[in-house]
Motif scaffolding. Structure first.
Motif, PDB file in Angstrom:
ATOM      1  N   TYR A 185      69.813  81.847  47.066  1.00 14.94           N
ATOM      2  CA  TYR A 185      69.839  80.421  47.377  1.00 14.94           C
ATOM      3  C   TYR A 185      69.695  80.237  48.874  1.00 14.94           C
ATOM      4  O   TYR A 185      70.669  80.053  49.594  1.00 14.94           O
ATOM      5  N   LYS A 186      68.463  80.297  49.336  1.00 13.34           N
ATOM      6  CA  LYS A 186      68.172  80.076  50.747  1.00 13.34           C
ATOM      7  C   LYS A 186      67.432  78.760  50.881  1.00 13.34           C
ATOM      8  O   LYS A 186      66.671  78.366  50.002  1.00 13.34           O
ATOM      9  N   GLY A 187      67.675  78.078  51.985  1.00 10.95           N
ATOM     10  CA  GLY A 187      66.984  76.829  52.239  1.00 10.95           C
ATOM     11  C   GLY A 187      67.727  75.989  53.247  1.00 10.95           C
ATOM     12  O   GLY A 187      68.561  76.499  54.001  1.00 10.95           O
ATOM     13  N   LYS A 188      67.446  74.693  53.229  1.00 14.98           N
ATOM     14  CA  LYS A 188      68.050  73.781  54.200  1.00 14.98           C
ATOM     15  C   LYS A 188      68.477  72.494  53.506  1.00 14.98           C
ATOM     16  O   LYS A 188      67.898  72.079  52.510  1.00 14.98           O
ATOM     17  N   ARG A 189      69.508  71.872  54.101  1.00 15.52           N
ATOM     18  CA  ARG A 189      69.933  70.521  53.727  1.00 15.52           C
ATOM     19  C   ARG A 189      69.719  69.645  54.951  1.00 15.52           C
ATOM     20  O   ARG A 189      70.277  69.915  56.012  1.00 15.52           O
ATOM     21  N   LEU A 190      68.929  68.599  54.795  1.00 15.75           N
ATOM     22  CA  LEU A 190      68.693  67.653  55.877  1.00 15.75           C
ATOM     23  C   LEU A 190      69.405  66.354  55.535  1.00 15.75           C
ATOM     24  O   LEU A 190      69.152  65.767  54.475  1.00 15.75           O
ATOM     25  N   TYR A 191      70.299  65.934  56.413  1.00 22.80           N
ATOM     26  CA  TYR A 191      71.003  64.670  56.252  1.00 22.80           C
ATOM     27  C   TYR A 191      70.224  63.630  57.042  1.00 22.80           C
ATOM     28  O   TYR A 191      70.029  63.787  58.249  1.00 22.80           O
ATOM     29  N   LEU A 192      69.780  62.595  56.359  1.00 19.86           N
ATOM     30  CA  LEU A 192      68.805  61.670  56.909  1.00 19.86           C
ATOM     31  C   LEU A 192      69.303  60.232  56.915  1.00 19.86           C
ATOM     32  O   LEU A 192      70.130  59.846  56.089  1.00 19.86           O
ATOM     33  N   LYS A 193      68.735  59.443  57.835  1.00 17.05           N
ATOM     34  CA  LYS A 193      68.983  58.004  57.842  1.00 17.05           C
ATOM     35  C   LYS A 193      67.642  57.311  58.084  1.00 17.05           C
ATOM     36  O   LYS A 193      66.946  57.606  59.068  1.00 17.05           O
ATOM     37  N   LYS A 194      67.301  56.403  57.183  1.00 18.69           N
ATOM     38  CA  LYS A 194      66.024  55.681  57.293  1.00 18.69           C
ATOM     39  C   LYS A 194      65.944  54.971  58.635  1.00 18.69           C
ATOM     40  O   LYS A 194      66.887  54.314  59.063  1.00 18.69           O
ATOM     41  N   ASP A 195      64.790  55.114  59.275  1.00 19.90           N
ATOM     42  CA  ASP A 195      64.555  54.494  60.577  1.00 19.90           C
ATOM     43  C   ASP A 195      63.611  53.295  60.436  1.00 19.90           C
ATOM     44  O   ASP A 195      63.936  52.200  60.834  1.00 19.90           O
ATOM     45  N   HIS A 196      62.435  53.533  59.880  1.00 21.33           N
ATOM     46  CA  HIS A 196      61.464  52.460  59.684  1.00 21.33           C
ATOM     47  C   HIS A 196      60.427  52.921  58.677  1.00 21.33           C
ATOM     48  O   HIS A 196      60.479  54.049  58.190  1.00 21.33           O
ATOM     49  N   GLU A 197      59.484  52.039  58.373  1.00 18.41           N
ATOM     50  CA  GLU A 197      58.430  52.384  57.415  1.00 18.41           C
ATOM     51  C   GLU A 197      57.140  51.706  57.823  1.00 18.41           C
ATOM     52  O   GLU A 197      57.143  50.772  58.619  1.00 18.41           O
ATOM     53  N   GLU A 198      56.036  52.208  57.267  1.00 19.83           N
ATOM     54  CA  GLU A 198      54.741  51.585  57.499  1.00 19.83           C
ATOM     55  C   GLU A 198      53.840  51.801  56.293  1.00 19.83           C
ATOM     56  O   GLU A 198      54.077  52.712  55.489  1.00 19.83           O
ATOM     57  N   THR A 199      52.831  50.946  56.176  1.00 16.20           N
ATOM     58  CA  THR A 199      51.953  50.998  55.006  1.00 16.20           C
ATOM     59  C   THR A 199      50.495  51.242  55.384  1.00 16.20           C
ATOM     60  O   THR A 199      49.596  50.839  54.661  1.00 16.20           O
ATOM     61  N   ASN A 200      50.252  51.923  56.479  1.00 24.54           N
ATOM     62  CA  ASN A 200      48.903  52.242  56.924  1.00 24.54           C
ATOM     63  C   ASN A 200      48.296  53.267  55.962  1.00 24.54           C
ATOM     64  O   ASN A 200      48.585  54.458  56.046  1.00 24.54           O
ATOM     65  N   MET A 201      47.454  52.810  55.026  1.00 23.39           N
ATOM     66  CA  MET A 201      46.913  53.698  53.995  1.00 23.39           C
ATOM     67  C   MET A 201      46.019  54.800  54.570  1.00 23.39           C
ATOM     68  O   MET A 201      45.971  55.888  54.023  1.00 23.39           O
ATOM     69  N   GLU A 202      45.331  54.517  55.667  1.00 23.59           N
ATOM     70  CA  GLU A 202      44.524  55.565  56.301  1.00 23.59           C
ATOM     71  C   GLU A 202      45.403  56.725  56.746  1.00 23.59           C
ATOM     72  O   GLU A 202      45.093  57.888  56.510  1.00 23.59           O
ATOM     73  N   LEU A 203      46.501  56.398  57.391  1.00 25.76           N
ATOM     74  CA  LEU A 203      47.449  57.416  57.847  1.00 25.76           C
ATOM     75  C   LEU A 203      48.060  58.146  56.652  1.00 25.76           C
ATOM     76  O   LEU A 203      48.131  59.376  56.632  1.00 25.76           O
ATOM     77  N   ILE A 204      48.489  57.408  55.655  1.00 24.24           N
ATOM     78  CA  ILE A 204      49.113  58.009  54.474  1.00 24.24           C
ATOM     79  C   ILE A 204      48.139  58.951  53.772  1.00 24.24           C
ATOM     80  O   ILE A 204      48.489  60.084  53.432  1.00 24.24           O
ATOM     81  N   ASP A 205      46.896  58.508  53.580  1.00 28.00           N
ATOM     82  CA  ASP A 205      45.904  59.371  52.933  1.00 28.00           C
ATOM     83  C   ASP A 205      45.607  60.609  53.774  1.00 28.00           C
ATOM     84  O   ASP A 205      45.417  61.709  53.242  1.00 28.00           O
ATOM     85  N   SER A 206      45.608  60.475  55.107  1.00 27.42           N
ATOM     86  CA  SER A 206      45.353  61.646  55.962  1.00 27.42           C
ATOM     87  C   SER A 206      46.491  62.656  55.852  1.00 27.42           C
ATOM     88  O   SER A 206      46.261  63.867  55.859  1.00 27.42           O
ATOM     89  N   LEU A 207      47.737  62.166  55.732  1.00 30.36           N
ATOM     90  CA  LEU A 207      48.870  63.080  55.551  1.00 30.36           C
ATOM     91  C   LEU A 207      48.782  63.789  54.199  1.00 30.36           C
ATOM     92  O   LEU A 207      49.065  64.987  54.095  1.00 30.36           O
ATOM     93  N   ARG A 208      48.392  63.062  53.173  1.00 34.97           N
ATOM     94  CA  ARG A 208      48.221  63.682  51.847  1.00 34.97           C
ATOM     95  C   ARG A 208      47.141  64.762  51.889  1.00 34.97           C
ATOM     96  O   ARG A 208      47.290  65.812  51.280  1.00 34.97           O
ATOM     97  N   MET A 209      46.056  64.478  52.587  1.00 41.07           N
ATOM     98  CA  MET A 209      44.947  65.432  52.663  1.00 41.07           C
ATOM     99  C   MET A 209      45.386  66.724  53.327  1.00 41.07           C
ATOM    100  O   MET A 209      44.938  67.799  52.947  1.00 41.07           O
TER     101      MET A 209
END
Length: 129
Positions: free
Chosen positions: A73-97
């Motif tokens: 059982y190796k890995g990491k736990r990241l404790y997160l807090k939402k900062d902001h969001e955006e809906t730029n589909m060009e950016l989102i599709d580039s990250l998916r690619m």
């Protein structure tokens, strides 16, 4: 903060689970791909309009568990807090690619939101509090 998150997630195979809770405390856990590391204190996830996204809209805290492939059982736990969001589909599709052609083909152009989280704490998968 772990200054090698980007390298870690680029070099390590495994599975991820993002755990959230709504404003009333009802929990949810969902399988999520590795986060997009923006900088040493910020990660982002592409989210569709489902339970996890709704939860972080009501309660900005989340925990991401990354379980490395292999024995033990190796890995990491990241404790997160939402900062902001955006809906730029060009950016989102580039990250998916960047992740995979299959992921890109499956979700290209589908309504999604890129949700940014501040990394508040990083712990190993097992141990430490």
């Amino acid at each position: 903060m772990d200054h090698n998150l980007e390298q870690y997630f680029n070099d390590t195979e495994g599975k991820g689970i993002l755990a959230t809770a709504d404003g009333g405390g009802e929990t949810n856990a969902a399988v999520y791909s590795r986060p997009h590391v923006i900088d040493e204190n910020t990660v982002a996830f592409v989210m569709r309009a489902k339970k996890t996204y709704a939860n972080v809209g009501q309660n900005p805290h989340a925990t991401y568990l990354f379980i490395e492939d292999g024995h033990g059982y190796k890995g990491k736990r990241l404790y997160l807090k939402k900062d902001h969001e955006e809906t730029n589909m060009e950016l989102i599709d580039s990250l998916r690619m960047r992740r995979s052609q299959d992921l890109y083909d499956r979700y290209k152009g589908k309504d999604s939101t890129l949700v940014y989280f501040k990394v508040e704490k990083i712990l190993p998968l097992i141990g430490e509090v």
